[in-house]
Design an enzyme around this catalytic site. Sequence first.
Site, PDB file in Angstrom:
ATOM      1  N   LYS A 194       0.862  -1.194   0.000  1.00  0.00           N
ATOM      2  CA  LYS A 194       0.000   0.000   0.000  1.00  0.00           C
ATOM      3  C   LYS A 194       0.885   1.227   0.000  1.00  0.00           C
ATOM      4  CE  LYS A 194      -1.940   2.639   3.170  1.00  0.00           C
ATOM      5  NZ  LYS A 194      -1.815   3.947   2.484  1.00  0.00           N
ATOM      6  N   GLU A 268       9.727   0.456  10.887  1.00  0.00           N
ATOM      7  CA  GLU A 268      10.742   1.512  10.773  1.00  0.00           C
ATOM      8  C   GLU A 268      10.030   2.814  11.082  1.00  0.00           C
ATOM      9  OE1 GLU A 268      13.848   1.119  10.399  1.00  0.00           O
ATOM     10  OE2 GLU A 268      13.867  -0.982   9.795  1.00  0.00           O
ATOM     11  N   CYS A 303      13.738  10.225   8.527  1.00  0.00           N
ATOM     12  CA  CYS A 303      13.711   9.720   9.904  1.00  0.00           C
ATOM     13  C   CYS A 303      15.104   9.746  10.522  1.00  0.00           C
ATOM     14  CB  CYS A 303      13.088   8.331   9.949  1.00  0.00           C
ATOM     15  SG  CYS A 303      13.654   7.260   8.650  1.00  0.00           S
ATOM     16  N   GLU A 405       9.801  14.496  16.902  1.00  0.00           N
ATOM     17  CA  GLU A 405      10.206  14.448  15.495  1.00  0.00           C
ATOM     18  C   GLU A 405       9.401  15.489  14.709  1.00  0.00           C
ATOM     19  OE1 GLU A 405       9.191  10.992  12.978  1.00  0.00           O
ATOM     20  OE2 GLU A 405      11.283  11.049  12.337  1.00  0.00           O
TER      21      GLU A 405
HETATM   22  P1  NAI Z   1       1.560   7.699   8.997  1.00  0.00           P
HETATM   23  O1  NAI Z   1       2.232   6.745   9.922  1.00  0.00           O
HETATM   24  O2  NAI Z   1       0.181   8.122   9.347  1.00  0.00           O
HETATM   25  O3  NAI Z   1       1.476   7.079   7.519  1.00  0.00           O
HETATM   26  C1  NAI Z   1       2.399   6.170   6.988  1.00  0.00           C
HETATM   27  C2  NAI Z   1       1.662   5.072   6.225  1.00  0.00           C
HETATM   28  O4  NAI Z   1       0.824   4.342   7.123  1.00  0.00           O
HETATM   29  C3  NAI Z   1       0.722   5.583   5.118  1.00  0.00           C
HETATM   30  O5  NAI Z   1       0.751   4.685   4.038  1.00  0.00           O
HETATM   31  C4  NAI Z   1      -0.640   5.542   5.790  1.00  0.00           C
HETATM   32  O6  NAI Z   1      -1.716   5.423   4.897  1.00  0.00           O
HETATM   33  C5  NAI Z   1      -0.511   4.295   6.636  1.00  0.00           C
HETATM   34  N1  NAI Z   1      -1.426   4.239   7.795  1.00  0.00           N
HETATM   35  C6  NAI Z   1      -1.856   5.269   8.569  1.00  0.00           C
HETATM   36  N2  NAI Z   1      -2.680   4.798   9.538  1.00  0.00           N
HETATM   37  C7  NAI Z   1      -2.771   3.460   9.373  1.00  0.00           C
HETATM   38  C8  NAI Z   1      -3.465   2.422  10.067  1.00  0.00           C
HETATM   39  N3  NAI Z   1      -4.236   2.674  11.110  1.00  0.00           N
HETATM   40  N4  NAI Z   1      -3.319   1.149   9.630  1.00  0.00           N
HETATM   41  C9  NAI Z   1      -2.542   0.871   8.577  1.00  0.00           C
HETATM   42  N5  NAI Z   1      -1.871   1.809   7.886  1.00  0.00           N
HETATM   43  C10 NAI Z   1      -1.968   3.090   8.273  1.00  0.00           C
HETATM   44  O7  NAI Z   1       2.514   8.959   8.842  1.00  0.00           O
HETATM   45  P2  NAI Z   1       2.232  10.404   8.156  1.00  0.00           P
HETATM   46  O8  NAI Z   1       0.883  10.907   8.551  1.00  0.00           O
HETATM   47  O9  NAI Z   1       2.531  10.299   6.730  1.00  0.00           O
HETATM   48  O10 NAI Z   1       3.346  11.298   8.861  1.00  0.00           O
HETATM   49  C11 NAI Z   1       3.222  11.710  10.214  1.00  0.00           C
HETATM   50  C12 NAI Z   1       4.571  11.750  10.900  1.00  0.00           C
HETATM   51  O11 NAI Z   1       5.132  10.450  10.913  1.00  0.00           O
HETATM   52  C13 NAI Z   1       5.632  12.598  10.231  1.00  0.00           C
HETATM   53  O12 NAI Z   1       5.542  13.934  10.610  1.00  0.00           O
HETATM   54  C14 NAI Z   1       6.892  11.964  10.733  1.00  0.00           C
HETATM   55  O13 NAI Z   1       7.194  12.452  12.016  1.00  0.00           O
HETATM   56  C15 NAI Z   1       6.541  10.503  10.830  1.00  0.00           C
HETATM   57  N6  NAI Z   1       7.005   9.748   9.640  1.00  0.00           N
HETATM   58  C16 NAI Z   1       8.114   8.970   9.734  1.00  0.00           C
HETATM   59  C17 NAI Z   1       8.599   8.326   8.625  1.00  0.00           C
HETATM   60  C18 NAI Z   1       9.820   7.487   8.675  1.00  0.00           C
HETATM   61  O14 NAI Z   1      10.577   7.451   7.728  1.00  0.00           O
HETATM   62  N7  NAI Z   1      10.047   6.735   9.728  1.00  0.00           N
HETATM   63  C19 NAI Z   1       7.971   8.462   7.316  1.00  0.00           C
HETATM   64  C20 NAI Z   1       6.785   9.286   7.317  1.00  0.00           C
HETATM   65  C21 NAI Z   1       6.348   9.884   8.451  1.00  0.00           C
END
Ligand code: NAI
Length: 503
Positions: A194, A268, A303, A405
């Site tokens: 996804k 991650e 990250c 973060e």
């Molecule tokens: P997010 O964790 O909400 O989204 C990441 C992925 O998870 C997307 O594909 C989203 O559709 C999916 N997702 C969200 N809720 C879910 C659920 N309940 N069940 C299954 N899949 C789900 O992160 P978002 O909103 O893009 O970013 C928010 C913060 O997260 C950022 O400000 C940053 O601090 C952190 N982040 C960290 C990353 C990393 O590389 N470790 C990458 C992106 C965001």
Amino acid sequence: MSSSSSGRLPGTTLTPLSLIKHLDSKILIDGMLVSPHSKKTFPVHNPATMDVIGQAAEASAEDVERAVESSRKAQKEWRHMDAAKRGLLVSQCGELLEEHAEELARLMTLETGKALRTESQVEAKVFSNTFRFYGGLGLELKGETIPLSNSMLTLTIREPLGVVGAIIAWNVPLLLMSLKVAPALVAGNTVVIKSAEEAPFAVLRAAEIINTILPPGVLNVISGDGPTTGAALVHHPHVAKITFTGSVETGKEIYKHSSKKLVPVTLELGGKSPMIICEDVDLPTVVDGAIASMRFTRQGQSCTAASRIFVHQSLFDKFLALFKEKLNSLKMGDPMDLETDIGAIISPKQHKRILDYIDIGKTTPGAVAHECSALPNDPKLTKGLFVRPVFFTGLSNSHKVCREEIFGPVTAIIPWSDFADVLNQANDSDYGLAATLWTNDLHRALEGVHKLEAGLVQVNQNVVVQPGLSYGGFKSSGLGKEASLEAMLEHFTQKKTIIFNMQ
Ligand code: NAI
Ligand code: MG
């Protein structure tokens, strides 16, 4: 085996917008780009202009079901193919993806707002290399023999887990895709991935290209939001493993639901990575390293971003001056322009979040916000989500800006004088993804690498994720490793113990 249109189109002739037309409102199931049952879509924006560039399909639970069932069916043959043959096919994917690197880079720049030269072109290369790297590891799926008894032959073999659900973020969509898909496939799993809401198209196009080589159903792609599409994938009874990159909050949610199904997860998550600069370093080299490590050219949306920089007191003023000078020389502008170093923030939500953190820093007594570079003055970018890179002085390590973060171009520079104390400050964080130490003192370097609480510790350099190097965080930064042989063996296979009685 081939998708609705050939993946072997000459990449350079396809503009990102013409590709998006072709990918618009589609998911990829059984080797074909198809419309979702849901008939629902959502708009995708170019963050540099806020123009709508296309519609992405919102896969419903029924679409997830279709994708998982397709991958389940494909798994039956794929798992029994010789591992070296699977590896060869994955290597061929790497070759073909490299041919399409420029096209994929442009597509990614359009949907993410990342600068083409400094970010997307680099990522597209690592992307194809990761497929090549894992493609060569088919025969490493080895087991052991155990000398239990001379009359028995006792051994272990590694088997795939089944259908892997991969959920990824938008900051490095292709890199994340490769770190999950390539090892899972070589190990004999099939994958439903996804994409992130903000960046669905490069992933979909890459999968379409891959599907001209792999049997149908081995790699399926869905798009949609977290609560509907992502959650349906996590909850699906036939998904045997979840591998995720994103926020800590979502990671915990996924872990909770996976525990109910008792399936393994790789997570991650975020970071608040410290960089410690000692007094014995070559300043210009270190300043370049700090700017690279803070990922200012990715708008800090990383990250591993060095978002806490501890500089020895004796160097502090000189460091600040040079850091400012170099940061000012970076050009913010149209991400597609090869002159541009810094692009736009991914979404209005993230843009607001970053500006809120900057405001919190600015209104803290004693803190100074040093805003660098300049906003673009190109009239077509006036609605773009640009933020000037900023570093703070006068903030302590316990301040909110230094604890949470931000995922934006914001770092804090903090002076230090006692090495034991700065190590404690560096470790005083919920996160433990990466850390960097700059010193030529071997004793300090050794002490630092042993004491820093992070999954990746670098001394005197800042490489990004490399195929071959295990990558994964301590503490709230995650569970498990990616990018390496170990990652494939430990996270995409299960061991079976076999005993032959030879009597
Ligand atoms: P997010 O964790 O909400 O989204 C990441 C992925 O998870 C997307 O594909 C989203 O559709 C999916 N997702 C969200 N809720 C879910 C659920 N309940 N069940 C299954 N899949 C789900 O992160 P978002 O909103 O893009 O970013 C928010 C913060 O997260 C950022 O400000 C940053 O601090 C952190 N982040 C960290 C990353 C990393 O590389 N470790 C990458 C992106 C965001
Ligand atoms: Mg977008």
